[in-house]
Structure formats: structure tokens, C-alpha cells
Write an enzyme that holds these catalytic residues in place. Structure first.
Site, mmCIF file in Angstrom:
data_model
loop_
_atom_site.group_PDB
_atom_site.id
_atom_site.type_symbol
_atom_site.label_atom_id
_atom_site.label_comp_id
_atom_site.label_asym_id
_atom_site.label_seq_id
_atom_site.Cartn_x
_atom_site.Cartn_y
_atom_site.Cartn_z
ATOM 1 N N GLY A 122 21.553 -65.181 16.881
ATOM 2 C CA GLY A 122 21.108 -64.892 15.524
ATOM 3 C C GLY A 122 19.834 -64.063 15.514
ATOM 4 N N GLY A 188 1.814 -78.144 38.424
ATOM 5 C CA GLY A 188 1.528 -78.609 37.070
ATOM 6 C C GLY A 188 1.669 -80.109 36.939
ATOM 7 C CB ALA A 189 -0.651 -82.885 37.081
ATOM 8 N N GLY A 190 1.529 -81.845 34.226
ATOM 9 C CA GLY A 190 1.760 -82.156 32.815
ATOM 10 C C GLY A 190 2.888 -83.175 32.716
ATOM 11 C CB VAL A 191 4.811 -84.371 29.757
ATOM 12 C CG1 VAL A 191 5.899 -85.384 29.491
ATOM 13 C CG2 VAL A 191 3.607 -84.622 28.877
ATOM 14 C CB ILE A 192 7.873 -81.153 32.325
ATOM 15 C CG1 ILE A 192 8.255 -81.192 30.832
ATOM 16 C CG2 ILE A 192 9.044 -80.687 33.171
ATOM 17 C CD1 ILE A 192 8.639 -79.860 30.221
ATOM 18 C CB VAL A 277 2.794 -73.860 34.781
ATOM 19 C CG1 VAL A 277 2.577 -74.123 36.257
ATOM 20 C CG2 VAL A 277 3.743 -72.687 34.575
ATOM 21 C CB ALA A 327 12.706 -83.860 20.695
ATOM 22 C CG HIS A 451 5.298 -116.561 22.890
ATOM 23 N ND1 HIS A 451 4.404 -115.894 23.703
ATOM 24 C CD2 HIS A 451 5.718 -117.655 23.583
ATOM 25 C CE1 HIS A 451 4.263 -116.569 24.841
ATOM 26 N NE2 HIS A 451 5.059 -117.638 24.790
HETATM 27 P P1 FAD Z 1 15.133 -76.240 21.460
HETATM 28 O O1 FAD Z 1 15.514 -77.623 21.761
HETATM 29 O O2 FAD Z 1 14.619 -75.403 22.557
HETATM 30 O O3 FAD Z 1 16.440 -75.568 20.824
HETATM 31 C C1 FAD Z 1 16.482 -74.235 20.446
HETATM 32 C C2 FAD Z 1 17.926 -73.747 20.490
HETATM 33 O O4 FAD Z 1 17.974 -72.466 19.887
HETATM 34 C C3 FAD Z 1 18.459 -73.569 21.900
HETATM 35 O O5 FAD Z 1 19.675 -74.249 22.013
HETATM 36 C C4 FAD Z 1 18.662 -72.056 22.046
HETATM 37 O O6 FAD Z 1 19.819 -71.723 22.802
HETATM 38 C C5 FAD Z 1 18.866 -71.634 20.605
HETATM 39 N N1 FAD Z 1 18.495 -70.251 20.329
HETATM 40 C C6 FAD Z 1 17.321 -69.629 20.656
HETATM 41 N N2 FAD Z 1 17.302 -68.383 20.166
HETATM 42 C C7 FAD Z 1 18.489 -68.213 19.523
HETATM 43 C C8 FAD Z 1 19.066 -67.143 18.807
HETATM 44 N N3 FAD Z 1 18.401 -65.983 18.604
HETATM 45 N N4 FAD Z 1 20.312 -67.294 18.297
HETATM 46 C C9 FAD Z 1 20.989 -68.464 18.477
HETATM 47 N N5 FAD Z 1 20.486 -69.513 19.130
HETATM 48 C C10 FAD Z 1 19.251 -69.400 19.637
HETATM 49 N N6 FAD Z 1 10.310 -83.813 24.016
HETATM 50 C C11 FAD Z 1 10.205 -85.079 23.575
HETATM 51 O O7 FAD Z 1 9.895 -85.288 22.395
HETATM 52 N N7 FAD Z 1 10.436 -86.148 24.402
HETATM 53 C C12 FAD Z 1 10.772 -85.983 25.699
HETATM 54 O O8 FAD Z 1 10.969 -86.967 26.416
HETATM 55 C C13 FAD Z 1 10.902 -84.667 26.191
HETATM 56 N N8 FAD Z 1 11.259 -84.450 27.477
HETATM 57 C C14 FAD Z 1 11.437 -83.177 27.925
HETATM 58 C C15 FAD Z 1 11.830 -82.979 29.234
HETATM 59 C C16 FAD Z 1 12.035 -81.706 29.721
HETATM 60 C C17 FAD Z 1 12.468 -81.514 31.162
HETATM 61 C C18 FAD Z 1 11.856 -80.581 28.846
HETATM 62 C C19 FAD Z 1 12.092 -79.188 29.341
HETATM 63 C C20 FAD Z 1 11.468 -80.762 27.531
HETATM 64 C C21 FAD Z 1 11.243 -82.061 27.059
HETATM 65 N N9 FAD Z 1 10.830 -82.302 25.742
HETATM 66 C C22 FAD Z 1 10.664 -83.584 25.299
HETATM 67 C C23 FAD Z 1 10.563 -81.188 24.793
HETATM 68 C C24 FAD Z 1 11.744 -80.986 23.828
HETATM 69 O O9 FAD Z 1 12.919 -80.758 24.570
HETATM 70 C C25 FAD Z 1 11.455 -79.845 22.887
HETATM 71 O O10 FAD Z 1 10.211 -80.065 22.246
HETATM 72 C C26 FAD Z 1 12.542 -79.718 21.824
HETATM 73 O O11 FAD Z 1 13.805 -79.532 22.412
HETATM 74 C C27 FAD Z 1 12.222 -78.583 20.860
HETATM 75 O O12 FAD Z 1 13.217 -78.499 19.911
HETATM 76 P P2 FAD Z 1 13.554 -77.144 19.157
HETATM 77 O O13 FAD Z 1 14.673 -77.478 18.218
HETATM 78 O O14 FAD Z 1 12.332 -76.546 18.611
HETATM 79 O O15 FAD Z 1 14.060 -76.138 20.292
HETATM 80 P P1 AMP Z 2 1.922 -78.863 30.452
HETATM 81 O O1 AMP Z 2 1.431 -77.652 29.678
HETATM 82 O O2 AMP Z 2 1.501 -80.176 29.881
HETATM 83 O O3 AMP Z 2 3.387 -78.787 30.745
HETATM 84 O O4 AMP Z 2 1.192 -78.787 31.877
HETATM 85 C C1 AMP Z 2 1.235 -77.680 32.737
HETATM 86 C C2 AMP Z 2 0.102 -77.790 33.732
HETATM 87 O O5 AMP Z 2 0.254 -76.774 34.723
HETATM 88 C C3 AMP Z 2 -1.279 -77.607 33.114
HETATM 89 O O6 AMP Z 2 -2.031 -78.775 33.337
HETATM 90 C C4 AMP Z 2 -1.865 -76.404 33.865
HETATM 91 O O7 AMP Z 2 -3.236 -76.563 34.160
HETATM 92 C C5 AMP Z 2 -1.042 -76.376 35.163
HETATM 93 N N1 AMP Z 2 -1.008 -75.039 35.800
HETATM 94 C C6 AMP Z 2 -0.783 -73.831 35.206
HETATM 95 N N2 AMP Z 2 -0.816 -72.814 36.124
HETATM 96 C C7 AMP Z 2 -1.067 -73.388 37.343
HETATM 97 C C8 AMP Z 2 -1.219 -72.877 38.690
HETATM 98 N N3 AMP Z 2 -1.120 -71.576 38.993
HETATM 99 N N4 AMP Z 2 -1.477 -73.770 39.696
HETATM 100 C C9 AMP Z 2 -1.567 -75.100 39.418
HETATM 101 N N5 AMP Z 2 -1.440 -75.623 38.172
HETATM 102 C C10 AMP Z 2 -1.187 -74.801 37.138
#
Ligand code: FAD
Ligand code: AMP
EC number: 1.8.1.4
Length: 478
Positions: A122, A188-192, A277, A327, A451
Site C-alpha cells: 500500500g 545490544g543489551a536491550g529487550v530483544i 541494536v 504491540a 492468599h
Molecule cells: P508491525 O507489527 O511491524 O506490522 C506492520 C505490518 O505492516 C507488517 O506486517 C508489514 O508487512 C506491513 N507493511 C509495512 N509496510 C507496508 C505497506 N506499504 N503495504 C502493506 N503492508 C505493509 N512488543 C511487545 O509489546 N511485547 C513483546 O513481548 C515484544 N516482543 C518482541 C520481540 C521481538 C523479537 C521483536 C522483533 C519485537 C517485539 N515486540 C514486542 C515489538 C512489537 O512486535 C512491535 O512493537 C509491534 O509489532 C508493532 O506493531 P505495528 O502494528 O506498529 O507494526
Molecule cells: P534497544 O534499542 O532497547 O533494542 O537496545 C539496543 C541496544 O544496542 C542499545 O542499548 C544500544 O546502546 C546498543 N548498541 C547499538 N549499537 C551498538 C554497537 N555498535 N555495539 C554495541 N552495542 C550497540
């Protein structure tokens, strides 16, 4: 004949598909455009969340935790067994089935609610027209009263570690390993990074996490991030802070990674490397040059507090707009937008979006951290209750971590709930419900909790805010 809808949604992730269902429920003619296909080439709704994000990562976290428990956690319960093994392809296959069930579930919900599902790419044109490029290359123009952009995000690539989805993978590749890598690096020591590092560490990988920042989990309350670093390190994750990756070289089945830390240039070799990252908004070929929608300086679609773009009738939600990439944030923005299209006065409380990291113990919080409140000059009272003093946690042999409740010292209003421990995500949600209704610590303390439950730890932490906890010695006296 040109099709015309009240609402056209681009993207069927948790932002887009929820918005589409809600719009149809409210009587609006609705279409949702999605282009993502699964490995079999079939349209798969649900976005990042259902296909390669929240759900598949939690499936692997749950499987790997069960394996870890079977190996190391059963003996204390008197369950003796030997030779537990992990069939990685079976684990990954289970995850794939869950994904399939959920994504086809969204298709069923679209049918049940009368949402027109359109496969293709789209693009927003001027005048609220949407161009759809179908898989066969044909192009259709759809007209819309309202357009909701929900294209989501994708992983950030960094030049020092280009993803090949073989040795160097992103989060999607890390959900597909068919065997346990011996030496696994995570950038990257973020959530993912922490969640995926935990999965493979529990299955036996030696995991090293390279994080550029000196501070661990900067967004979390300091007490929680300290406890998390201690616990995850004890579990075997080698978390190197202040380690910035500067380069990498793939040699056959391994990769040599260069990074700099306080001591200078370092080198480390891995069998697999996960680049985690962060994520960036997806706007490639989304907006025609004359459509009027603008991006901000970081590449996100520019919106106001109600997700309205600069073009009347065009909205953007989820990962493609400012705020946390979660999400539940995406879904609630979708609901808000559709309610507002219907003329209702909906809004979202951005201050109370819970964050969760599904490591073990889980880490979750809602509201502000103690350090942020202090920086703002807000005087607070803090109550903490450790799971080590919870009968329910002891029964489950899961006593790590604590609940921390932060309240305004003057009004007693709860300003933050921070949990590291069993079921942290569920406990924090209870705090969020209370905070939405302006609860005080005293209110939470006066409520009756079942409890024995883990929830009692929230009750006790709320009581501790004013020196009234029963099952620990109170630091603060009444
Ligand atoms: P998305 O889920 O990215 O969906 C967007 C959709 O749009 C995609 O299917 C894409 O194909 C489609 N699209 C894009 N451009 C177009 C176009 N031009 N035409 C048609 N279709 C298109 N969040 C949480 O809250 N809890 C969690 O535990 C969590 N765990 C995660 C773990 C991982 C490994 C990852 C990668 C993410 C995680 N997240 C989590 C983040 C979460 O997945 C996202 O925040 C969420 O999916 C965002 O939703 P959205 O609808 O904005 O986009
Ligand atoms: P998030 O944005 O929570 O997914 O976390 C990503 C993490 O990756 C952040 O804490 C960044 O500081 C880290 N990061 C980004 N670039 C680098 C790099 N080149 N080397 C090590 N850590 C990085």
C-alpha cells in the site's frame, strides 16, 4: 470501478489489524492492506508481533525455560530423572505452529467482522487515495474517507555487523536456529537482545552480550536493573558493558567481532552473532511525494497526541510513530484513532504504558522510576517487598527479585510500580489498573488480596510505602 471505504489501513500488525477490526465493529466499511507472506508464500497477517516478534519469542522463551527447569529445577521438588534432551527443530516447529494458528486467526477475525483483506503493498497518494501493488504486479487505486498508516518497523542494521541471516542474524534469524550455537554473540543489551540471548543460553550456548552503553537497562528503575544484571550474569550471560562493536569478519562458520571497551581494542569469536541494536520505522515507498504526510527528523511519521498526521483524515499508529515500540501501544493507538474517526472523544494515557522484558525473572514496570522522579524534584516514599518473603514464591521455588512501589510523599499517589520476579508482567498490570484510577499506596494496602499469591508481594510493597508491611521488617516506621 474504484473501490471506496470509510477506513483503509496499511499494515496488519497489532496496530493495523486491531484498528481494522474495531473500525468494522463500529460500522465503518474497512479494508486492510498487507504484503507479508510466510515461508510458503501465503499472506500472513499479524505483523512483526505475531510472525517474528512478541509471540514467537515468547514461545521459544517458554520452551527453553521448561528445558532449563527440567535440567536444573526439578530435583529440588524430588523429581529425579536423567538425560533430558532438547530437540531444537521440534521446539522451533512448535513456535511455527503457534504463529500459524494466530495469524490465520486474524484472517478469521477479519472475515467475521467484515474487514476486506487486500494482499499487496500500500502507498498513500494525494487526496486520501491508496495505491495497492498486488503480488502479480497489477496496481489498484482505492479511495478512502480515512487512512490509517500502520507499517511498523524493521531491525536496524549496523555497518560493523552486516546481517547475512546465516552467521550474522537479526532477531528474525535468531528465532530460526536449527541447533544450539556453541558460542553466541549478541550486540545490544536491550529487550530483544536479552530475551533471545536467554533462550539460547538456557539451551546451552555460551552467550556474550556486547553493549555500547556503560549503563545496563537505562530505562528501568536502578534497583531493578542492578538486580537484573546480577541475576542474568549468574545465569551465565556474559554481559559486557561499554563494549562498542566496530567491525566483524565472517570466516566460514564463525565470525570474529572487533569491539572497543575501556581497555582498548578487543576481539572475540562466535559461531552465531545476533544484531539486536534496535528497530527503525518502515516508510519505504509508503508515501507519494505529494501526499502531504511528513516525517520527523528521525524518520517517524509525524503525528500529534491523537495520531493525526499533517493531512486531515490520515492517521499513523504503532512503531512507525514516536513513542515506545510495543504491540500494546500500537493496538491502543489503533483503537483511539478509530474511536476518534467515529467522533468519540478517545485519548490514550501515554504515561501508563507498561514495559516488560520476558527474561527469568521477568522484569516489568509502569509509571516513573525513582531516579526520574528524584531528578524532577518529586519527593517520594518507596516500599519494597522481596519474593524471598513470599510463601507462594517459596512454594514455586522462584524467590528471586522484588516488587517496588513508589508513591508521592505528599499525596501518597502511586507514581511507579517496578517488578523483577515471577509473573512480573501480570503484577505490574495490577499496578497499572490502580494507577489509571489514581490509586494511593494506602488504597492498595487496604485491598484484600488472595492468599497465597504472588500478588501479595504488590500488596506488601504498597503497605511498606508507609511502613506497614506485615511480612518483612519495615525500613520506614509509621
Ligand atoms: P508491525 O507489527 O511491524 O506490522 C506492520 C505490518 O505492516 C507488517 O506486517 C508489514 O508487512 C506491513 N507493511 C509495512 N509496510 C507496508 C505497506 N506499504 N503495504 C502493506 N503492508 C505493509 N512488543 C511487545 O509489546 N511485547 C513483546 O513481548 C515484544 N516482543 C518482541 C520481540 C521481538 C523479537 C521483536 C522483533 C519485537 C517485539 N515486540 C514486542 C515489538 C512489537 O512486535 C512491535 O512493537 C509491534 O509489532 C508493532 O506493531 P505495528 O502494528 O506498529 O507494526
Ligand atoms: P534497544 O534499542 O532497547 O533494542 O537496545 C539496543 C541496544 O544496542 C542499545 O542499548 C544500544 O546502546 C546498543 N548498541 C547499538 N549499537 C551498538 C554497537 N555498535 N555495539 C554495541 N552495542 C550497540
Amino acid at each position: 470501478m474504484t473501490q471506496k471505504f470509510d477506513v483503509v489501513v496499511i499494515g496488519a500488525g497489532p496496530g493495523g489489524y486491531v484498528a481494522a477490526i474495531k473500525a468494522a465493529q463500529l460500522g465503518l466499511s474497512t479494508a486492510c492492506i498487507e504484503k507479508y507472506t510466510d515461508k510458503e508464500g501465503k499472506l500472513a497477517l499479524g505483523g512483526t508481533c505475531l510472525n517474528v516478534g512478541c509471540i514467537p519469542s515468547k514461545a521459544l522463551l517458554d520452551s527453553s525455560w521448561k528445558f532449563h527447569e527440567a535440567q536444573d529445577g526439578f530435583a529440588i521438588h524430588g523429581i529425579n530423572h536423567a538425560g533430558v534432551t532438547m530437540d531444537v527443530p521440534a521446539m522451533v516447529g512448535r513456535k511455527a505452529n503457534i504463529v500459524k494458528g494466530l495469524t490465520s486467526g486474524v484472517a478469521t477475525l477479519f472475515k467475521a467482522n467484515g474487514v476486506s483483506s487486500i494482499e499487496g503493498h500500500g502507498k498513500l497518494l494525494a487526496g486520501k487515495k491508496v495505491e495497492v501493488t498486488k503480488p502479480d504486479g497489477s496496481v489498484e487505486i482505492i479511495e478512502a474517507e480515512n487512512v490509517i498508516l500502520a507499517p511498523g518497523s524493521r531491525p536496524i542494521d549496523i555497518p560493523p555487523a552486516p546481517v547475512d541471516q546465516n552467521v550474522i542474524v537479526d532477531s528474525t534469524g535468531a528465532l530460526e536456529f536449527q541447533s544450539v550455537p556453541k558460542r553466541l554473540g549478541v550486540i545490544g543489551a536491550g529487550v530483544i537482545g536479552l530475551e533471545l540471548g536467554s533462550v539460547w543460553s538456557r539451551l546451552g550456548a555460551e552467550v556474550t552480550v556486547l553493549e555500547a552503553l556503560d549503563t545496563f537497562l537505562m530505562a528501568a528503575d536502578t534497583a531493578v536493573s542492578k538486580e537484573a544484571l546480577k541475576t542474568l550474569t549468574k545465569q551465565g550471560l556474559d554481559i559486557k558493558l561499554g563494549a562498542r562493536v566496530t567491525g566483524s569478519k565472517v570466516n566460514g562458520d564463525e565470525v570474529v567481532v572487533n569491539y572497543t571497551d575501556a581497555k582498548g581494542e578487543q576481539k572475540i569469536t562466535f559461531d552465531k552473532l545476533i544484531v539486536a541494536v534496535g528497530r527503525r520505522p518502515v516508510t519505504t515507498d509508503l508515501l507519494a511525494a505529494d501526499c502531504g504526510v511528513t516525517l520527523d527528523e528521525r524518520g517517524f511519521v509525524h503525528v500529534d497526541d491523537h495520531c493525526a498526521t499533517t493531512v486531515p483524515g490520515v492517521y499513523a499508529i504503532g512503531d512507525v510513530v514516536r513513542g515506545m515500540m510495543l504491540a500494546h501501544k500500537a493496538s491502543e493507538e489503533g483503537i483511539m484513532v478509530v474511536e476518534r474517526i467515529k467522533g468519540h472523544k478517545a485519548q490514550m494515557n501515554y504515561d501508563l504504558i507498561p514495559s516488560v522484558i520476558y527474561t527469568h525473572p521477568e522484569i516489568a514496570w509502569v509509571g516513573k522510576t525513582e531516579q526520574a522522579l528524584k531528578a524532577e524534584g518529586v519527593e517520594v516514599n518507596v516500599g519494597t517487598f522481596p519474593f524471598a518473603a513470599s510463601g507462594r514464591a517459596m512454594a514455586a521455588n522462584d524467590t528471586g527479585g522484588f516488587v517496588k512501589v513508589i508513591a508521592d510523599a505528599k499525596t501518597d499517589r502511586v507514581l511507579g510500580v517496578h517488578v523483577i520476579g515471577p509473573s512480573a508482567a501480570e503484577l505490574v498490570q495490577q499496578g497499572a489498573i490502580g494507577m489509571e484510577f489514581g490509586t494511593s499506596a494506602e488504597d492498595l494496602g487496604m485491598m484484600v488480596f488472595s492468599h497465597p499469591t504472588l500478588s501479595e508481594a504488590l500488596h506488601e510493597a504498597a503497605l511498606a510505602v508507609n511502613g506497614g508491611a506485615i511480612h518483612i521488617a519495615n525500613r520506614k516506621k509509621r
